[in-house]
Write a protein that holds these residues in place. Structure first.
Motif, PDB file in Angstrom:
ATOM      1  N   GLN A 114     -12.083   2.600  -4.297  1.00 61.06           N
ATOM      2  CA  GLN A 114     -11.216   2.469  -3.013  1.00 61.06           C
ATOM      3  C   GLN A 114     -12.453   2.579  -1.958  1.00 61.06           C
ATOM      4  O   GLN A 114     -12.163   1.602  -1.045  1.00 61.06           O
ATOM      5  CB  GLN A 114     -10.498   3.779  -2.692  1.00 61.06           C
ATOM      6  N   VAL A 120      -3.458   3.096  -4.229  1.00 57.51           N
ATOM      7  CA  VAL A 120      -3.659   2.659  -5.639  1.00 57.51           C
ATOM      8  C   VAL A 120      -2.713   1.823  -6.008  1.00 57.51           C
ATOM      9  O   VAL A 120      -1.709   1.460  -5.319  1.00 57.51           O
ATOM     10  CB  VAL A 120      -3.490   4.040  -6.314  1.00 57.51           C
ATOM     11  N   ASP A 121      -3.041   0.995  -7.087  1.00 52.38           N
ATOM     12  CA  ASP A 121      -2.123  -0.249  -7.381  1.00 52.38           C
ATOM     13  C   ASP A 121      -1.253   0.161  -8.598  1.00 52.38           C
ATOM     14  O   ASP A 121      -0.417  -0.426  -8.989  1.00 52.38           O
ATOM     15  CB  ASP A 121      -2.918  -1.341  -8.066  1.00 52.38           C
ATOM     16  N   THR A 126      -6.673   1.681  -9.829  1.00 50.10           N
ATOM     17  CA  THR A 126      -6.552   0.377  -8.789  1.00 50.10           C
ATOM     18  C   THR A 126      -6.849  -0.938  -9.284  1.00 50.10           C
ATOM     19  O   THR A 126      -7.083  -1.130 -10.215  1.00 50.10           O
ATOM     20  CB  THR A 126      -7.896   0.608  -7.688  1.00 50.10           C
ATOM     21  N   ASP A 169       0.753  -1.161  -0.076  1.00 45.09           N
ATOM     22  CA  ASP A 169      -0.025  -0.019   0.025  1.00 45.09           C
ATOM     23  C   ASP A 169       0.896   1.313   0.062  1.00 45.09           C
ATOM     24  O   ASP A 169       0.508   2.259   0.617  1.00 45.09           O
ATOM     25  CB  ASP A 169      -1.089   0.101   1.078  1.00 45.09           C
ATOM     26  N   VAL A 198     -11.347   6.566  -9.308  1.00 46.80           N
ATOM     27  CA  VAL A 198     -10.350   5.811  -8.582  1.00 46.80           C
ATOM     28  C   VAL A 198     -10.685   6.039  -6.926  1.00 46.80           C
ATOM     29  O   VAL A 198     -10.754   4.776  -6.011  1.00 46.80           O
ATOM     30  CB  VAL A 198      -8.806   6.246  -8.448  1.00 46.80           C
TER      31      VAL A 198
END
Length: 412
Positions: free
Chosen positions: A220, A229-230, A111, A85, A216
């Motif tokens: 979440q 976020v990824d 994400t 994270d 986004v």
């Protein structure tokens, strides 16, 4: 004796034993066609993958959470299935600030995907939903068939709005317009603001039109229950400034994450140049490995040629003795039988090249990439067949040239 005479004798000898020559050719044909197919297909696959990468833009930098042993080429922790994270929307704001990264034009975030079941015209449909910032569509060069993307205000307000890919829109609404309608995702109804154009097409075999996108922050809060976020996607002003921007991105994120000197990065930064370098290395090594395996059949064919040439020397012992008796030198006999072996492999090589090219062309049609025949795919087979002809024909030719003419003439 002139080489034209030797060529005529060699062709005549091969033609007299047509069936035997044909069966001997098969090993060479199979080996060469396999090598050509593998090499040409490998080149086509490599160009296809590189083209797919370059379609995203050569001025794009990607950031994923989790460090790696090698920041450029090692797999980030996120790829290995470890939840990290370390990237947040605060990082997006920091990287979008030109004081931190002067060469940046846009910073997008997304994400991870989540599957949701949505009611469609023909029953329930499984929709893959991503969270993304509005500029994600521009950075990824995704066009809209109808409507528009949601806005930054939707991100700040955590709005329940969604953008559909063209494929999933067709499954859910058929030919009807989808903009303004709503679909249910888990715990809420989401208003459709736009539909991606069909030209968005495929990326690495993945149908981009089969996805749905929500803000986004909405992803979440309502779908994932996370605050990170990824992936970050950073667009730079120019390809020539990517390397400098990459260093600025690393420096900015280290400051944002309070990393001290000596601390490892808790993120991984990659550019298209890095990806291209890795892919070229991997596909090149894989193509070489498969070509080496295919060459085993060529080796078997070469052994078959040596065997047949030894049989031919035995059958033509009296002919060799007669030619020597009327003045043929050892090098004339050597050249004649060596020429026969090389001709045999070259003919097999030409036939194998034709079949291999057709095989590679058929694979390119099935794989939907451009047919590629490079200099290496042409040079390698003919160089190998010539070399195999000399190597496997040399011993029988030497044996023929060393025959005593008197003993050869007495041979029954």
């Amino acid at each position: 004796m002139g080489w034209l005479v030797n060529l005529k004798i060699a062709l005549t000898a091969l033609w007299v034993n047509k069936v035997r020559s044909f069966l001997t050719l098969l090993g060479i044909v199979i080996g060469i066609s396999s090598i050509v197919t593998v090499v040409a297909s490998g080149e086509g696959i490599q160009q296809f993958i590189l083209g797919e990468l370059q379609s995203f833009g050569t001025n794009v930098i990607g950031v994923t959470p989790g460090g790696s042993d090698d920041d450029q080429f090692g797999p980030p922790a996120a790829v290995l299935g470890v939840t990290v994270d370390s990237l947040t929307m605060d990082d997006v704001e920091a990287l979008a600030d030109p004081r931190n990264v002067p060469d940046v034009t846009s910073v997008g975030a997304s994400t991870t995907a989540i599957q949701e079941v949505v009611k469609g015209v023909d029953g329930d449909e499984v929709v893959v939903v991503f969270g993304a910032t509005p500029n994600y569509f521009d950075i990824q060069n995704l066009d809209f068939e109808e409507g528009i993307a949601y806005t930054n205000d939707d991100v700040r307000a955590v709005s329940k709005v969604v953008v559909l890919g063209d494929t999933i829109k067709q499954d859910l609404f058929g030919d009807e317009s989808a903009v303004g309608k709503r679909i249910r995702l888990r715990n809420g109804r989401y208003r459709i603001t736009g539909v991606l154009a069909e030209s968005s097409g495929f990326s690495f075999g993945i149908d981009l039109g089969a996805f749905a996108y929500v803000p986004v922050t909405t992803s979440q809060k309502f779908l994932l229950g996370t605050d990170y976020v990824d992936e970050l996607i950073i667009q730079v002003t120019d390809e020539d400034r990517v390397d400098r921007a990459r260093e600025d991105v690393i420096a900015t994120l280290r400051v944002e994450h309070d990393l001290r000197e000596g601390d490892s990065n808790d993120f991984t930064v990659r550019t298209l140049k890095d990806a291209i370098s890795v892919i070229e290395g991997v596909t090149g090594a894989l193509t070489l490995f498969l070509a080496a395996i295919a060459a085993i059949s060529l080796l078997v064919g070469g052994i078959g040629i040596m065997n047949i040439m030894l049989v031919s020397v035995t059958e033509r012992t009296r002919e060799i003795g007669l030619r020597k008796a009327i003045g043929a030198r050892r090098r004339d006999i050597l050249f004649q039988f060596l020429l026969e072996a090389v001709l045999l492999t070259l003919i097999g090589g030409i036939i194998g090249f034709i079949f291999g090219s057709l095989g590679a062309y058929g694979i390119s049609i099935v794989g939907n990439w451009d047919f590629q025949i490079s200099f290496m795919a042409v040079f390698l087979p003919f160089a190998m067949t010539t070399a195999f002809g000399i190597v496997f024909g040399l011993y029988p030719a030497l044996r023929a040239s060393r025959l005593d003419p008197i003993v050869a003439l007495r041979y029954e």
